[in-house]
Design an enzyme around this catalytic site. Structure first.
Site, PDB file in Angstrom:
ATOM      1  N   ASN A   1     -13.004 -38.693 -14.187  1.00 58.88           N
ATOM      2  CA  ASN A   1     -11.228 -38.663 -13.917  1.00 58.88           C
ATOM      3  C   ASN A   1     -10.643 -38.339 -14.733  1.00 58.88           C
ATOM      4  O   ASN A   1      -9.178 -37.464 -15.164  1.00 58.88           O
ATOM      5  CB  ASN A   1     -10.848 -40.351 -13.601  1.00 58.88           C
ATOM      6  CG  ASN A   1     -11.177 -40.674 -12.436  1.00 58.88           C
ATOM      7  OD1 ASN A   1     -11.637 -41.710 -12.112  1.00 58.88           O
ATOM      8  ND2 ASN A   1     -11.757 -39.661 -11.820  1.00 58.88           N
TER       9      ASN A   1
ATOM     10  N   ASP B   1     -11.335 -45.215  -3.514  1.00 55.66           N
ATOM     11  CA  ASP B   1     -10.699 -44.855  -3.686  1.00 55.66           C
ATOM     12  C   ASP B   1      -9.923 -44.021  -2.292  1.00 55.66           C
ATOM     13  O   ASP B   1     -10.136 -45.485  -1.589  1.00 55.66           O
ATOM     14  CB  ASP B   1     -12.307 -43.716  -3.461  1.00 55.66           C
ATOM     15  CG  ASP B   1     -11.585 -42.467  -2.885  1.00 55.66           C
ATOM     16  OD1 ASP B   1     -11.099 -41.780  -4.568  1.00 55.66           O
ATOM     17  OD2 ASP B   1     -12.471 -41.546  -2.378  1.00 55.66           O
TER      18      ASP B   1
HETATM   19  C1  IPE Z   1     -14.455 -42.674  -8.217  1.00 61.37           C
HETATM   20  O1  IPE Z   1     -13.322 -41.530  -7.334  1.00 61.37           O
HETATM   21  C2  IPE Z   1     -13.961 -42.726  -8.815  1.00 61.37           C
HETATM   22  C3  IPE Z   1     -13.300 -43.936  -8.841  1.00 61.37           C
HETATM   23  C4  IPE Z   1     -13.076 -44.701  -7.753  1.00 61.37           C
HETATM   24  C5  IPE Z   1     -12.114 -44.620  -9.957  1.00 61.37           C
HETATM   25  P1  IPE Z   1     -12.949 -40.273  -7.301  1.00 61.37           P
HETATM   26  O2  IPE Z   1     -12.016 -39.312  -6.499  1.00 61.37           O
HETATM   27  O3  IPE Z   1     -12.635 -40.074  -8.837  1.00 61.37           O
HETATM   28  O4  IPE Z   1     -14.734 -39.040  -6.780  1.00 61.37           O
HETATM   29  P2  IPE Z   1     -14.561 -37.782  -6.198  1.00 61.37           P
HETATM   30  O5  IPE Z   1     -14.703 -36.317  -7.193  1.00 61.37           O
HETATM   31  O6  IPE Z   1     -13.856 -37.749  -4.965  1.00 61.37           O
HETATM   32  O7  IPE Z   1     -15.778 -37.692  -6.211  1.00 61.37           O
HETATM   33  C1  IPE Z   2      -8.592 -43.567  -6.767  1.00 62.14           C
HETATM   34  O1  IPE Z   2      -8.376 -42.848  -5.627  1.00 62.14           O
HETATM   35  C2  IPE Z   2      -8.536 -43.825  -7.864  1.00 62.14           C
HETATM   36  C3  IPE Z   2      -8.974 -43.067  -9.220  1.00 62.14           C
HETATM   37  C4  IPE Z   2     -10.442 -42.438  -8.987  1.00 62.14           C
HETATM   38  C5  IPE Z   2      -8.163 -43.601 -10.104  1.00 62.14           C
HETATM   39  P1  IPE Z   2      -7.883 -41.654  -5.887  1.00 62.14           P
HETATM   40  O2  IPE Z   2      -7.080 -41.251  -6.919  1.00 62.14           O
HETATM   41  O3  IPE Z   2      -9.052 -40.718  -5.983  1.00 62.14           O
HETATM   42  O4  IPE Z   2      -7.921 -40.817  -4.395  1.00 62.14           O
HETATM   43  P2  IPE Z   2      -7.111 -39.515  -4.033  1.00 62.14           P
HETATM   44  O5  IPE Z   2      -9.334 -39.602  -3.369  1.00 62.14           O
HETATM   45  O6  IPE Z   2      -6.829 -38.555  -3.693  1.00 62.14           O
HETATM   46  O7  IPE Z   2      -7.112 -40.365  -2.355  1.00 62.14           O
HETATM   47 MG    MG Z   3     -10.581 -39.607  -5.124  1.00 60.96          MG
END
Ligand code: IPE
Ligand code: IPE
Ligand code: MG
Length: 239
Positions: free
Chosen positions: A64, A16
């Site tokens: 997502n 993340d």
């Molecule tokens: C979790 O991250 C999913 C992945 C890393 C693929 P998110 O960014 O989607 O999680 P939340 O929404 O902050 O809980």
């Molecule tokens: C995790 O990084 C990757 C996916 C969920 C695909 P994020 O896209 O959630 O990055 P932040 O949390 O917005 O920084």
């Molecule tokens: Mg995230």
């Protein structure tokens, strides 16, 4: 050679922080995801070098899909780019790739890329990389129950072991170490069933910045944990 119990056999990572990494650099979020793929390739090899046998990473969650359409399609396209850019190298490096998640709702092109990654690495043994894509822990429990029913299991045959055998992660032992980068302290519907006794490590490091030093810090943290699995005394594994 006996394996070192201080090294986790299975590491699971919620990768993340890609979006915030890009934002800090005044770049579109996609660039964070792209940098995240490069970070992953380094971490796979570092894990293998340290004796980790299974690495499972959360790449796209069931939730997502709620992101803007251009980000979703960017992530889908990135899979194809990543396979094109890195598959040959990972195959040479001895990485076995498996995909866990619901394939029924992704494009034919993506399914083909996954199949190519799995087929061309199926005989590798150095480390097993499971990429959780269109994956959710709740989806996994539900699909395992559906499979068990379809296989004709009776209620008394629905045991923890039987259900584990229908899970998308049935090819791997439960994760010993669960790492989440990006500063959030939550599971976000990752391996709900399998993390029952995982050691949890949360770090503020944004995923694209996660490298060998951060991995070693998490492994050192893990090595210092006392895993009891409900017992009074410490043990080296589930009894
Ligand atoms: C979790 O991250 C999913 C992945 C890393 C693929 P998110 O960014 O989607 O999680 P939340 O929404 O902050 O809980
Ligand atoms: C995790 O990084 C990757 C996916 C969920 C695909 P994020 O896209 O959630 O990055 P932040 O949390 O917005 O920084
Ligand atoms: Mg995230």
């Amino acid at each position: 050679m006996a394996r070192d119990p201080a090294v986790p056999r299975h590491v699971a990572i919620v990768m993340d922080g890609n979006g915030r990494w890009a934002k800090k650099r005044f770049l579109p979020r996609f660039f964070g995801h792209k940098a995240g793929v490069d970070a992953l390739v380094k971490v796979i090899n570092a894990c293998a070098d340290r004796g980790v046998e299974y690495l499972t990473v959360f790449a796209f969650s069931s939730e997502n899909w709620k992101r803007p359409e251009d980000e979703v399609s960017g992530l889908m396209g990135l899979v194809i780019v990543a396979v094109t850019k890195y598959l040959a190298k990972l195959a040479r490096d001895g990485v076995r790739i498996t995909i866990v998640g619901d394939r029924s709702t992704v494009s034919e092109r993506l399914r083909a890329a996954w199949a190519e990654a799995e087929d061309s690495t199926q005989h590798n043994h150095r480390i097993t990389l499971s990429v959780a894509f269109n994956y959710g822990g709740r989806w996994d429990v539900v699909q395992a129950c559906q499979q068990a029913l379809a296989a004709g299991l009776k209620p008394e045959q629905i045991t923890e072991a039987a259900l584990s055998g229908f899970m998308a992660m049935r090819h791997a032992p439960d994760p010993d170490l669960f790492i989440r980068t990006g500063g959030e302290v939550r599971i976000s519907n990752f391996l709900l069933w399998q993390v029952a006794y995982s050691e949890l490590v949360f770090t503020d490091c944004l995923w694209p910045d996660f490298g060998v030093a951060e991995l070693d810090a998490a492994l050192a943290d893990y090595a210092g944990r006392d895993r009891r699995f409900g017992r009074v005394d410490s043990g080296s594994g589930p009894a």
